[in-house]
Design an enzyme around this catalytic site. Structure first.
Site, PDB file in Angstrom:
ATOM      1  NE  ARG A  57      18.425  -7.507   5.112  1.00 27.35           N
ATOM      2  CZ  ARG A  57      17.897  -6.301   4.843  1.00 27.35           C
ATOM      3  NH1 ARG A  57      16.602  -6.181   4.636  1.00 27.35           N
ATOM      4  NH2 ARG A  57      18.654  -5.224   4.767  1.00 27.35           N
ATOM      5  CE1 TYR A 110       8.139 -29.314  13.888  1.00 31.12           C
ATOM      6  CE2 TYR A 110       8.285 -26.942  14.157  1.00 31.12           C
ATOM      7  CZ  TYR A 110       8.897 -28.169  14.058  1.00 31.12           C
ATOM      8  OH  TYR A 110      10.255 -28.256  14.128  1.00 31.12           O
ATOM      9  CG  ASP A 182       3.160 -26.343   8.418  1.00 36.44           C
ATOM     10  OD1 ASP A 182       3.506 -27.114   7.496  1.00 36.44           O
ATOM     11  OD2 ASP A 182       3.904 -26.056   9.371  1.00 36.44           O
ATOM     12  CE  LYS A 207      11.239 -30.578   9.423  1.00 36.43           C
ATOM     13  NZ  LYS A 207      10.039 -30.016  10.017  1.00 36.43           N
TER      14      LYS A 207
HETATM   15  C1  PLP Z   1       9.770 -28.855  10.794  1.00 41.77           C
HETATM   16  C2  PLP Z   1       8.464 -28.194  10.723  1.00 41.77           C
HETATM   17  C3  PLP Z   1       8.338 -26.803  10.865  1.00 41.77           C
HETATM   18  C4  PLP Z   1       9.514 -25.909  11.168  1.00 41.77           C
HETATM   19  O1  PLP Z   1      10.456 -25.982  10.151  1.00 41.77           O
HETATM   20  P1  PLP Z   1      12.030 -25.719  10.369  1.00 41.77           P
HETATM   21  O2  PLP Z   1      12.565 -25.870   9.004  1.00 41.77           O
HETATM   22  O3  PLP Z   1      12.504 -26.747  11.358  1.00 41.77           O
HETATM   23  O4  PLP Z   1      12.156 -24.349  10.934  1.00 41.77           O
HETATM   24  C5  PLP Z   1       7.083 -26.248  10.737  1.00 41.77           C
HETATM   25  N1  PLP Z   1       5.998 -27.013  10.508  1.00 41.77           N
HETATM   26  C6  PLP Z   1       6.073 -28.344  10.376  1.00 41.77           C
HETATM   27  C7  PLP Z   1       4.836 -29.136  10.127  1.00 41.77           C
HETATM   28  C8  PLP Z   1       7.304 -28.987  10.483  1.00 41.77           C
HETATM   29  O5  PLP Z   1       7.383 -30.323  10.359  1.00 41.77           O
END
Ligand code: PLP
Length: 390
Positions: A57, A110, A182, A207
Site C-alpha cells: 500500500r 472532468y 490535471d 488515458k
Molecule cells: C479520466 C479522467 C480523470 C479520472 O481518471 P480515472 O482514471 O477514470 O479515475 C480525471 N481527469 C481527467 C481529465 C480525465 O480524463
C-alpha cells in the site's frame, strides 16, 4: 532449506539472486510486502517514502519505477501512483483541504472531479468558487482569506479550452495558494505544468500515459519535496494505491508515449480541419483551429493540441445519434487516450447530469460529438467519418 519437510519447503520458495546481469524490462514485483534482515531497519521503514520497500500500500518497486518515470517526464521531485485518476485527484484534494477551507477551480472540469467537488462542498465543509480557466483577474477577485488552492485542467473536456497556466499560477504564487493542474489531456509531451508554476500535476494514467485501453490508474506529481511528503502520508492512509501489474502495463505504454502523441495530434489535425469544411458540421472545437477561443493561448503554451476534439452537427441531437450509429471503425465508448478512436455524445453520456442550460453554459449542444482520436491511419478514419456524415 533441505533440512525442512516438504510442507515447509513448498511454502518457502527460493528467491532468485540476480548477479552479473539484470532484466532489460522492469519486472512485475507481485508481492504484498517485503522481508527484512534487520529488525531496526524494519522498524524505521514505515515513516517515509525514502526508506526501503515495506508494504504494497506504501509503494512497490514496479510502482516506484512508474512514479519516477512520470515524475521525471514532468520535472517533479516526487510522485505518488494511485489506483485511478480519481484516486490522484482525491489524495490531493482530501490530503490538502480541511473543513472551512476554500478553493478555486475552473468552470469546465472532468465530470468525476466535478462530482467529487460537490461531495466536498456538501459533506466535508470545503467551499469552492469557479472561474474561467484563462482569467487571472477573476481568480484574484475570487480569493478569500481561507482560500488554499487553485485547480485547473491544461486542456478541458470536451470543448478543449486551454488553461492560462502561467497567468493563473502567477496569481496563485503571489497569494500563497497551492497550484494544481490535471494534465491528462496534454501529457508531458505537450505541456510540463511545473515549468509554468504548478505545484502538483495530476494524471489519469488510464488515458494517454498507458495508452492501450487496458488499465486504470492515476498519478500525482509534486514540484517540491515537502508537499510530496505531506500528501504521501495522507495517501498511504487513504489507500488508493496502485497495483504492480497496472503499474507495469502503464510503464510498457509509457515507452511509446512520444510516438503515439505525435500520431494522435496529427490525426486530430486532419480530422478537425476536414470536418470544419464539411456542410453537415456546424462547428469544430480543437485548439489548433483559429476558430477556437483558446487558439492564441494554445499556440503560446503548447507545441501541438492533443488527440481530443468535439464537433457540433448542424442537425442537432438526431444528427448526432445518426452519426454515432453510422460509424464503422470508430468505437462508441467512454474514455480517451488509447490507440483506438473512441466517440461519444457528451449530452447523453459524460455530461448527462447537466440541464440544457448548464450544457449551453459549457458550449455543449445536443448534437455535439466528442472524438478521442486513436493512432489508426488518418485516411481510414476520415473515410469512416465521411460515410457516417453522408
Ligand atoms: C479520466 C479522467 C480523470 C479520472 O481518471 P480515472 O482514471 O477514470 O479515475 C480525471 N481527469 C481527467 C481529465 C480525465 O480524463
Amino acid at each position: 532449506m533441505t533440512d525442512y519437510r516438504p510442507e515447509t519447503r513448498a511454502v518457502h520458495l527460493p528467491q532468485p539472486i540476480i548477479e552479473g546481469s539484470r532484466p532489460i524490462a522492469v519486472p512485475i514485483y507481485q508481492t504484498s510486502g517485503f522481508v527484512f534482515d534487520d529488525p531496526e531497519v524494519m522498524a524505521n521503514a514505515m515513516g517515509s517514502p525514502d526508506g526501503p520497500f515495506v508494504y504494497g500500500r506504501y509503494t512497490n518497486p514496479t510502482v516506484r519505477s512508474l512514479e519516477q518515470a512520470i515524475s521525471g517526464l514532468e520535472g517533479g521531485s516526487g510522485a505518488i501512483a494511485t489506483g485511478s485518476g480519481m484516486g490522484a485527484v482525491n489524495i490531493v484534494l482530501l490530503g490538502l483541504l480541511k473543513p472551512g477551507d476554500h478553493f478555486i477551480a475552473q468552470q469546465a472540469l472532468y465530470g468525476g472531479t466535478a462530482a467529487m467537488i460537490n461531495e466536498l462542498a456538501g459533506r466535508f465543509g470545503v467551499t469552492v468558487s469557479y472561474v474561467p480557466e484563462d482569467d487571472p483577474a477573476a481568480l484574484r477577485a475570487a480569493v478569500r482569506p481561507e482560500t488554499r488552492l487553485v485547480y485547473l485542467e491544461t486542456i478541458a473536456n470536451p470543448m478543449c479550452q486551454v488553461a492560462d497556466l502561467p497567468g493563473m499560477f502567477a496569481v496563485a504564487r503571489e497569494l500563497g495558494l497551492v497550484s494544481v493542474v490535471d494534465n491528462t489531456f496534454a501529457t508531458p509531451m505537450l505541456c510540463r505544468p511545473i515549468e509554468h508554476g504548478a505545484d502538483i500535476v495530476i494524471h489519469s494514467t488510464t488515458k494517454y500515459l498507458s495508452g492501450h485501453t487496458d488499465v486504470v490508474g492515476g498519478m500525482a506529481v509534486f514540484a517540491d519535496d515537502a508537499l510530496y511528503k505531506k500528501v504521501w502520508h495522507f495517501a498511504i492512509s487513504l489507500g488508493a494505491s496502485a497495483d504492480p501489474f497496472a503499474a507495469w502495463l502503464t510503464l510498457r505504454g509509457l515507452q511509446t508515449l512520444p510516438l503515439r502523441m505525435e500520431r494522435h495530434c496529427a490525426n486530430a489535425r486532419l480530422l478537425a480541419t476536414r470536418l470544419a469544411d464539411h456542410p453537415a458540421v456546424a462547428a469544430v472545437h480543437w485548439p489548433g483551429l483559429p476558430t477556437h477561443p483558446s487558439y492564441e493561448l494554445a499556440g503560446k503554451l503548447l507545441p501541438d493540441f492533443g488527440g481530443v476534439f468535439a464537433f457540433d452537427l448542424a442537425g442537432g441531437r438526431a444528427a448526432g445519434e445518426k452519426f454515432m450509429s453510422s460509424v464503422r471503425l470508430a468505437l462508441l465508448a467512454p474514455s480517451l487516450g488509447g490507440v483506438e478512436t473512441l466517440i461519444l455524445q457528451p449530452a447523453t453520456t459524460s455530461h448527462r447530469a447537466l440541464s440544457a442550460a448548464e450544457l449551453a453554459k459549457h458550449g455543449i449542444s445536443e448534437g455535439t460529438v466528442r472524438v478521442a482520436v486513436g493512432i489508426e491511419h488518418a485516411e481510414d478514419l476520415w473515410a469512416d467519418f465521411e460515410q457516417a456524415l453522408a
